[in-house]
Each structure stands twice: as structure tokens, then as C-alpha cells.
Design a protein around this motif. Structure first.
Motif, PDB file in Angstrom:
ATOM      1  N   VAL A   9      -1.591 -15.526 -14.275  1.00  0.00           N
ATOM      2  CA  VAL A   9      -0.762 -14.466 -14.321  1.00  0.00           C
ATOM      3  C   VAL A   9       0.992 -14.805 -15.025  1.00  0.00           C
ATOM      4  CG1 VAL A   9       0.319 -13.673 -12.045  1.00  0.00           C
ATOM      5  CG2 VAL A   9      -1.863 -14.679 -11.501  1.00  0.00           C
ATOM      6  N   PRO A  10       1.442 -13.791 -15.098  1.00  0.00           N
ATOM      7  CA  PRO A  10       2.572 -13.667 -16.121  1.00  0.00           C
ATOM      8  C   PRO A  10       3.084 -13.628 -15.294  1.00  0.00           C
ATOM      9  CG  PRO A  10       0.921 -11.074 -16.123  1.00  0.00           C
ATOM     10  CD  PRO A  10       0.369 -12.805 -15.788  1.00  0.00           C
ATOM     11  N   PRO A  11       4.080 -15.100 -15.603  1.00  0.00           N
ATOM     12  CA  PRO A  11       5.399 -14.323 -15.536  1.00  0.00           C
ATOM     13  C   PRO A  11       5.784 -12.817 -15.425  1.00  0.00           C
ATOM     14  CG  PRO A  11       6.271 -16.100 -16.774  1.00  0.00           C
ATOM     15  CD  PRO A  11       4.419 -15.213 -16.728  1.00  0.00           C
ATOM     16  N   TRP A 167       4.010  -7.244 -26.656  1.00  0.00           N
ATOM     17  CA  TRP A 167       5.314  -6.269 -24.922  1.00  0.00           C
ATOM     18  C   TRP A 167       4.669  -6.249 -24.303  1.00  0.00           C
ATOM     19  CZ3 TRP A 167       9.832  -4.259 -28.587  1.00  0.00           C
ATOM     20  CH2 TRP A 167       9.872  -5.515 -29.853  1.00  0.00           C
ATOM     21  N   ALA A 168       3.495  -5.280 -25.081  1.00  0.00           N
ATOM     22  CA  ALA A 168       2.528  -3.905 -24.312  1.00  0.00           C
ATOM     23  C   ALA A 168       1.496  -4.965 -23.092  1.00  0.00           C
ATOM     24  CB  ALA A 168       2.475  -2.974 -24.980  1.00  0.00           C
ATOM     25  N   ALA A 169       0.949  -5.924 -23.672  1.00  0.00           N
ATOM     26  CA  ALA A 169      -0.323  -6.575 -23.376  1.00  0.00           C
ATOM     27  C   ALA A 169       0.228  -7.887 -22.254  1.00  0.00           C
ATOM     28  CB  ALA A 169      -0.714  -8.014 -24.228  1.00  0.00           C
ATOM     29  N   TRP A 170       1.755  -8.006 -22.954  1.00  0.00           N
ATOM     30  CA  TRP A 170       2.394  -8.974 -21.478  1.00  0.00           C
ATOM     31  C   TRP A 170       2.513  -8.585 -20.551  1.00  0.00           C
ATOM     32  CZ3 TRP A 170       7.653  -7.414 -20.239  1.00  0.00           C
ATOM     33  CH2 TRP A 170       7.853  -8.078 -18.968  1.00  0.00           C
ATOM     34  N   LEU A 171       2.920  -6.803 -20.133  1.00  0.00           N
ATOM     35  CA  LEU A 171       3.730  -5.811 -19.841  1.00  0.00           C
ATOM     36  C   LEU A 171       2.414  -5.299 -18.626  1.00  0.00           C
ATOM     37  CD1 LEU A 171       5.754  -4.614 -18.229  1.00  0.00           C
ATOM     38  CD2 LEU A 171       6.336  -2.495 -19.955  1.00  0.00           C
ATOM     39  N   ASP A 172       1.281  -5.156 -19.219  1.00  0.00           N
ATOM     40  CA  ASP A 172       0.440  -4.402 -19.063  1.00  0.00           C
ATOM     41  C   ASP A 172       0.033  -5.180 -18.181  1.00  0.00           C
ATOM     42  OD1 ASP A 172       0.308  -2.598 -20.325  1.00  0.00           O
ATOM     43  OD2 ASP A 172      -1.262  -2.976 -21.853  1.00  0.00           O
ATOM     44  N   ALA A 173      -0.233  -6.376 -18.233  1.00  0.00           N
ATOM     45  CA  ALA A 173      -1.463  -7.742 -17.305  1.00  0.00           C
ATOM     46  C   ALA A 173       0.581  -7.762 -16.345  1.00  0.00           C
ATOM     47  CB  ALA A 173      -0.982  -9.357 -18.252  1.00  0.00           C
ATOM     48  N   VAL A 174       1.693  -8.148 -16.752  1.00  0.00           N
ATOM     49  CA  VAL A 174       2.692  -8.008 -15.321  1.00  0.00           C
ATOM     50  C   VAL A 174       2.172  -6.973 -14.204  1.00  0.00           C
ATOM     51  CG1 VAL A 174       4.955  -7.966 -14.687  1.00  0.00           C
ATOM     52  CG2 VAL A 174       3.893  -9.385 -16.102  1.00  0.00           C
ATOM     53  N   LEU A 175       2.246  -5.573 -14.351  1.00  0.00           N
ATOM     54  CA  LEU A 175       2.408  -4.607 -14.019  1.00  0.00           C
ATOM     55  C   LEU A 175       0.672  -4.504 -13.226  1.00  0.00           C
ATOM     56  CD1 LEU A 175       3.743  -1.501 -16.431  1.00  0.00           C
ATOM     57  CD2 LEU A 175       4.418  -2.831 -14.086  1.00  0.00           C
ATOM     58  N   LEU A 176      -0.581  -5.113 -13.993  1.00  0.00           N
ATOM     59  CA  LEU A 176      -1.477  -5.382 -13.523  1.00  0.00           C
ATOM     60  C   LEU A 176      -1.764  -5.934 -12.360  1.00  0.00           C
ATOM     61  CD1 LEU A 176      -4.833  -4.761 -12.829  1.00  0.00           C
ATOM     62  CD2 LEU A 176      -5.169  -6.451 -14.882  1.00  0.00           C
ATOM     63  N   ASP A 179       0.437  -4.479  -9.553  1.00  0.00           N
ATOM     64  CA  ASP A 179      -0.899  -3.481  -8.826  1.00  0.00           C
ATOM     65  C   ASP A 179      -2.298  -4.432  -7.376  1.00  0.00           C
ATOM     66  OD1 ASP A 179       0.897  -2.102  -9.669  1.00  0.00           O
ATOM     67  OD2 ASP A 179      -0.687  -1.297 -11.665  1.00  0.00           O
ATOM     68  N   ARG A 180      -2.964  -5.297  -8.098  1.00  0.00           N
ATOM     69  CA  ARG A 180      -3.419  -6.082  -7.528  1.00  0.00           C
ATOM     70  C   ARG A 180      -2.827  -6.337  -5.924  1.00  0.00           C
ATOM     71  NH1 ARG A 180      -6.351  -9.086 -12.655  1.00  0.00           N
ATOM     72  NH2 ARG A 180      -7.610  -7.675 -12.795  1.00  0.00           N
ATOM     73  N   SER A 181      -1.538  -7.192  -6.548  1.00  0.00           N
ATOM     74  CA  SER A 181      -1.071  -7.566  -5.322  1.00  0.00           C
ATOM     75  C   SER A 181      -0.819  -7.021  -3.836  1.00  0.00           C
ATOM     76  CB  SER A 181       0.080  -8.387  -5.762  1.00  0.00           C
ATOM     77  OG  SER A 181      -0.107  -9.703  -6.841  1.00  0.00           O
ATOM     78  N   ALA A 182      -0.324  -5.425  -4.944  1.00  0.00           N
ATOM     79  CA  ALA A 182       0.395  -4.697  -3.792  1.00  0.00           C
ATOM     80  C   ALA A 182      -1.390  -4.194  -3.303  1.00  0.00           C
ATOM     81  CB  ALA A 182       0.433  -3.140  -4.691  1.00  0.00           C
ATOM     82  N   GLU A 183      -2.320  -4.358  -3.478  1.00  0.00           N
ATOM     83  CA  GLU A 183      -3.533  -3.636  -3.095  1.00  0.00           C
ATOM     84  C   GLU A 183      -3.984  -4.629  -1.994  1.00  0.00           C
ATOM     85  OE1 GLU A 183      -6.665  -3.334  -6.339  1.00  0.00           O
ATOM     86  OE2 GLU A 183      -5.509  -1.526  -6.829  1.00  0.00           O
ATOM     87  N   VAL A 184      -3.660  -6.321  -2.029  1.00  0.00           N
ATOM     88  CA  VAL A 184      -3.718  -7.370  -0.591  1.00  0.00           C
ATOM     89  C   VAL A 184      -2.960  -7.173   0.425  1.00  0.00           C
ATOM     90  CG1 VAL A 184      -3.648  -9.722  -0.484  1.00  0.00           C
ATOM     91  CG2 VAL A 184      -4.652  -9.047  -2.476  1.00  0.00           C
ATOM     92  N   PRO A 185      -3.955  -6.701   1.479  1.00  0.00           N
ATOM     93  CA  PRO A 185      -3.877  -6.224   2.421  1.00  0.00           C
ATOM     94  C   PRO A 185      -2.180  -7.079   3.203  1.00  0.00           C
ATOM     95  CG  PRO A 185      -5.799  -5.755   2.717  1.00  0.00           C
ATOM     96  CD  PRO A 185      -5.641  -6.439   1.197  1.00  0.00           C
TER      97      PRO A 185
END
Length: 191
Positions: A9-11, A167-176, A179-185
Motif C-alpha cells: 500500500v503506497p503512502p 509519478w502516474a504509477a504511484w498516483l494510480d496505486a494510491v487512488l486505487l 477507491d478500494r478502501s471506500a468500497e469496504v463497508p
């Protein structure tokens, strides 16, 4: 700052290690534009130099990525001055852009530098901490002279190469991950 994250999990903060050999600010503007065209909300500040004086002798202007508003953050000290021309009051005025980002739910905030002011606990330190406290991804630039101060300030954040693909790879990983954390009830506490 302690990042209690799993190893994969990237900071939500990273710095670009930059030695001054290329115009990193032009690359940051292009990166921000690319991310915005992809539908992401990118806010923050990038540096523009009105002239090309030596080091921090150049006239420095911070530009709001979203509005184009400019903030003069240097002061003319004269050619014989040995002091850095960074103007803490100019940085204080520009800090509004970073504070306003807190209420706008951006996908990324670009903070032009973690520089000499931040290395001595000034500059945008409070704004960076507030953004990070809200989990808003932050990308900044750090010169070799300030890497140790950056690591003391932030801890285990990645130091990225001068490569917009990284930079894009880092940001993609952070946003993914976001988004996954937001999906966890949310767990409901027992009554």
C-alpha cells in the motif's frame, strides 16, 4: 509521521528527487494537465521563475494549477546579497491554495517543493500535514540538500525519479487503494 501500511500500500505522499538539471516545474505542469484531462481533480502550486538567476536568486512565482493565479514568493535582495531571496510572506499568501484544497476533495495536490523553508519547519509544513491528515495524495519535489529533512518530516514515503510515468504509477496505486478502501463497508460497532 508513521505510516502503518501493508508493504503493497503506497503512502499518499511522494517526493520527486530532483537535482536541478532539468525544468521540473514544466514537467509537473504537463503531468497535472495530463491527469486533469484523464478526469482527475488536481490542485496545488507550481514554481515559475521570471528570470534565471543562480539558485534562489531568481525571481520566483508560485502559480495556482487550477486558476493560474500567481504569487510572488521572492524578494529582491540585490546582487551582492548572500541570502536566499525566498519571501516567507509570499509563501504564506500562496498557502491559501493548499488550505483551500482541503475542502475540494482533490485526487492530487501538487506542492511545488519541500525546500529550505519546509526543512526548517516553515513554508508549507502545516498545509502538508493537514492534507496528509485527510488522506489527500500529495506530490512534491525535493532537492538532494533537503532529502534528509524530508525523510525526517514524512518517514517512509517514496522518493520518485524525474519520470512522469513513475509519478502516474504511484498516483494510480494510491487512488486505487483509496477507491478500494471506500468500497469496504464500515463495520458497525455492537450496541
Amino acid at each position: 509521521m508513521n505510516h502503518d501500511l501493508a508493504p503493497d500500500v503506497p503512502p499518499a505522499v511522494a517526493a520527486i528527487g530532483h537535482d536541478g538539471r532539468i525544468d521540473i516545474d514544466d514537467l509537473l505542469v504537463a503531468f497535472a494537465d495530463q491527469q486533469r484531462r484523464a478526469g482527475r481533480k488536481v490542485l496545488g502550486l507550481v514554481m515559475k521563475h521570471r528570470d534565471r538567476g543562480e539558485g534562489c536568486k531568481a525571481a520566483m512565482v508560485l502559480t495556482d494549477i487550477d486558476t493560474g493565479e500567481e504569487y510572488l514568493v521572492s524578494q529582491a535582495l540585490g546582487s551582492e546579497s548572500a541570502s536566499c531571496s525566498a519571501d516567507p510572506q509570499g509563501f504564506a499568501r500562496a498557502s491559501r491554495v493548499l488550505r483551500d484544497a482541503l475542502d475540494r476533495s482533490p485526487d492530487l495536490v501538487v506542492c511545488n517543493r519541500f525546500g529550505s523553508l519546509e526543512a526548517t519547519n516553515g513554508g508549507f509544513v502545516a498545509e502538508l500535514l493537514a492534507l496528509l491528515g485527510r488522506g489527500i495524495p500529495v506530490l512534491t519535489v525535493v532537492a538532494p540538500a533537503h532529502v534528509d529533512a524530508w525523510q525526517r518530516f514524512i518517514g517512509e514515503a517514496p522518493l520518485l525519479p524525474v519520470d512522469p510515468v513513475a509519478w502516474a504509477a504511484w498516483l494510480d496505486a494510491v487512488l486505487l487503494q483509496r477507491d478500494r478502501s471506500a468500497e469496504v463497508p464500515a463495520r458497525v460497532a455492537p450496541a
